[in-house]
Design a protein around this motif. Structure first.
Motif, mmCIF file in Angstrom:
data_model
loop_
_atom_site.group_PDB
_atom_site.id
_atom_site.type_symbol
_atom_site.label_atom_id
_atom_site.label_comp_id
_atom_site.label_asym_id
_atom_site.label_seq_id
_atom_site.Cartn_x
_atom_site.Cartn_y
_atom_site.Cartn_z
ATOM 1 N N LEU A 69 46.202 45.457 47.980
ATOM 2 C CA LEU A 69 47.180 46.223 47.220
ATOM 3 C C LEU A 69 46.635 46.473 45.823
ATOM 4 O O LEU A 69 46.243 45.528 45.115
ATOM 5 C CB LEU A 69 48.514 45.476 47.130
ATOM 6 C CG LEU A 69 49.144 45.081 48.471
ATOM 7 C CD1 LEU A 69 50.456 44.329 48.234
ATOM 8 C CD2 LEU A 69 49.373 46.313 49.348
ATOM 9 N N GLU A 70 46.604 47.720 45.414
ATOM 10 C CA GLU A 70 46.024 48.086 44.124
ATOM 11 C C GLU A 70 46.857 47.498 42.978
ATOM 12 O O GLU A 70 48.080 47.507 43.016
ATOM 13 C CB GLU A 70 45.950 49.601 43.985
ATOM 14 C CG GLU A 70 45.156 50.072 42.784
ATOM 15 C CD GLU A 70 44.921 51.575 42.822
ATOM 16 O OE1 GLU A 70 45.255 52.248 41.825
ATOM 17 O OE2 GLU A 70 44.403 52.074 43.860
ATOM 18 N N VAL A 71 46.178 46.955 41.976
ATOM 19 C CA VAL A 71 46.849 46.415 40.807
ATOM 20 C C VAL A 71 46.462 47.253 39.589
ATOM 21 O O VAL A 71 45.402 47.857 39.551
ATOM 22 C CB VAL A 71 46.491 44.931 40.561
ATOM 23 C CG1 VAL A 71 46.943 44.084 41.731
ATOM 24 C CG2 VAL A 71 44.988 44.766 40.330
ATOM 25 N N GLU A 72 47.328 47.277 38.598
ATOM 26 C CA GLU A 72 47.085 48.056 37.400
ATOM 27 C C GLU A 72 46.875 47.141 36.214
ATOM 28 O O GLU A 72 47.363 46.012 36.182
ATOM 29 C CB GLU A 72 48.275 48.992 37.116
ATOM 30 C CG GLU A 72 48.502 50.037 38.196
ATOM 31 C CD GLU A 72 49.665 50.951 37.851
ATOM 32 O OE1 GLU A 72 50.275 50.732 36.797
ATOM 33 O OE2 GLU A 72 49.934 51.868 38.652
ATOM 34 N N HIS A 73 46.132 47.668 35.238
ATOM 35 C CA HIS A 73 46.033 46.971 33.962
ATOM 36 C C HIS A 73 47.371 47.142 33.250
ATOM 37 O O HIS A 73 47.785 48.261 32.963
ATOM 38 C CB HIS A 73 44.927 47.563 33.091
ATOM 39 C CG HIS A 73 43.541 47.158 33.517
ATOM 40 N ND1 HIS A 73 43.062 47.406 34.770
ATOM 41 C CD2 HIS A 73 42.547 46.529 32.842
ATOM 42 C CE1 HIS A 73 41.812 46.949 34.853
ATOM 43 N NE2 HIS A 73 41.493 46.396 33.705
ATOM 44 N N GLU A 74 48.049 46.041 32.975
ATOM 45 C CA GLU A 74 49.322 46.095 32.265
ATOM 46 C C GLU A 74 49.186 45.382 30.948
ATOM 47 O O GLU A 74 48.922 44.189 30.893
ATOM 48 C CB GLU A 74 50.432 45.426 33.122
ATOM 49 C CG GLU A 74 50.654 46.121 34.466
ATOM 50 C CD GLU A 74 51.716 45.433 35.291
ATOM 51 O OE1 GLU A 74 52.383 44.529 34.756
ATOM 52 O OE2 GLU A 74 51.865 45.775 36.470
#
Length: 316
Positions: free
Chosen positions: A310-315
């Motif tokens: 599952l793709e994760v984002e820079h938060e």
């Protein structure tokens, strides 16, 4: 005494000496080949780290009172510097971003394990990894002293937090450059040297040797080196040299294992990672129990969850 006994003897000796000579509460822990001096004062928790070299251990365990005293005094000077730095105006109400910018770094921590301690601390979230904002107040060789930087301090600088975090990540990459080693090379060496593992240049000699089953990514200090995969340009360079996507297994906050997609199944990597974290890694040094994937085309990170990436984002 063997090395483990020497470490424990030296730790107990230093703990006793520190408690008798310091009004501040330092707790001394052992961490691989280092002593970690944890100091808490108000909101800012700080750590000083000293490499437990063979020479240092021999002096502290020698039984020669004069030699022990000299080495103890060296250690206490480091702690005195830590206390002075803690009380310094560097992190006071009057601090300025321009003066602190080159002292800011990010350190990798497991978000779930440290969530309660990060409520008021700036960090970049990537999956279950937090890249946390710290300030390096002193640094000599492998010995250094850091403190967390809190959000209210950043707000006083009148600089967007995202800009501060990006600058800190770049600064970390310059202070502690990345190093990548093939596991096969590590098994054949008598010890790593500074120039070994350089891969971020364009020279043929600095290209990653292809075809290896696994690689070890860290930094030149081999401390908090798992963050290196998030340095600007590092993941792209690894993918370029390996010829495609790759898996990342964070075996501790200090390092990550890299596997080219197709060389091994992610399920095997996940099983090995979780066994390593359970049996070999201190809970506070576990970075993630999940395997990550870097996608070369999209330039994104994904995390293996229930059999799917599952793709994760820079938060920020």
């Amino acid at each position: 005494m063997d090395d483990t006994q020497k470490m424990e003897y030296a730790r107990a000796f230093l703990q006793k000496e520190v408690e008798s000579e310091f009004p501040y509460p330092f707790q001394i822990l052992t961490e691989e080949d280092s002593f970690l001096f944890c100091f808490k004062n108000g909101r800012r928790d700080c750590c000083a780290r000293l490499k437990a070299t063979e020479g240092m251990l021999n002096k502290l365990c020698s039984g020669d009172k004069k030699v022990q005293k000299q080495e103890k005094e060296r250690v206490l000077r480091v702690l005195e510097a830590a206390v002075e730095a803690q009380e310094n105006t560097t992190l006071s109400e009057k601090s300025e971003y321009g003066k602190m910018k080159n002292m800011l770094i990010l350190r990798p921590l497991n978000l779930d394990f440290y969530r309660s301690e990060l409520v008021n601390v700036p960090y970049i979230r990537i999956g279950d990894v937090a890249l946390v904002l710290y300030c390096v107040l002193s640094h000599l060789g492998g010995d250094y002293f850091t403190t967390k930087v809190y959000r209210d301090q950043v707000q006083k600088w009148m600089v967007p937090e995202a800009e501060v975090m990006r600058a800190a990540l770049v600064n970390t990459s310059f202070l502690y450059p990345p190093r990548l080693y093939s596991i096969q090379c590590l098994m054949g060496w008598d010890g790593k040297r500074y120039e070994n593992g350089i891969f971020m240049g364009e020279d043929e000699e600095q290209k990653i040797p292809p075809g290896m089953r696994s690689y070890l990514l860290t930094n030149t200090l081999e401390i908090n080196g798992a963050i290196a995969v998030f340095y600007p340009g590092v993941a792209e360079k690894i993918a370029q040299d390996l010829g495609g996507d790759f898996y990342i297994a964070f075996t501790s906050i200090h390092e990550a294992q890299i596997h080219g997609v197709g060389m091994i199944s992610p399920e095997i990597v996940e099983y090995s990672l979780q066994e390593t974290n359970r049996e070999c890694t201190r809970p506070e040094e576990v970075l993630s129990n999940h395997v990550y994937l870097y996608n070369q085309e999209k330039k994104t990170f994904s995390m293996l969850m229930d059999g799917d990436f599952l793709e994760v984002e820079h938060e920020e």
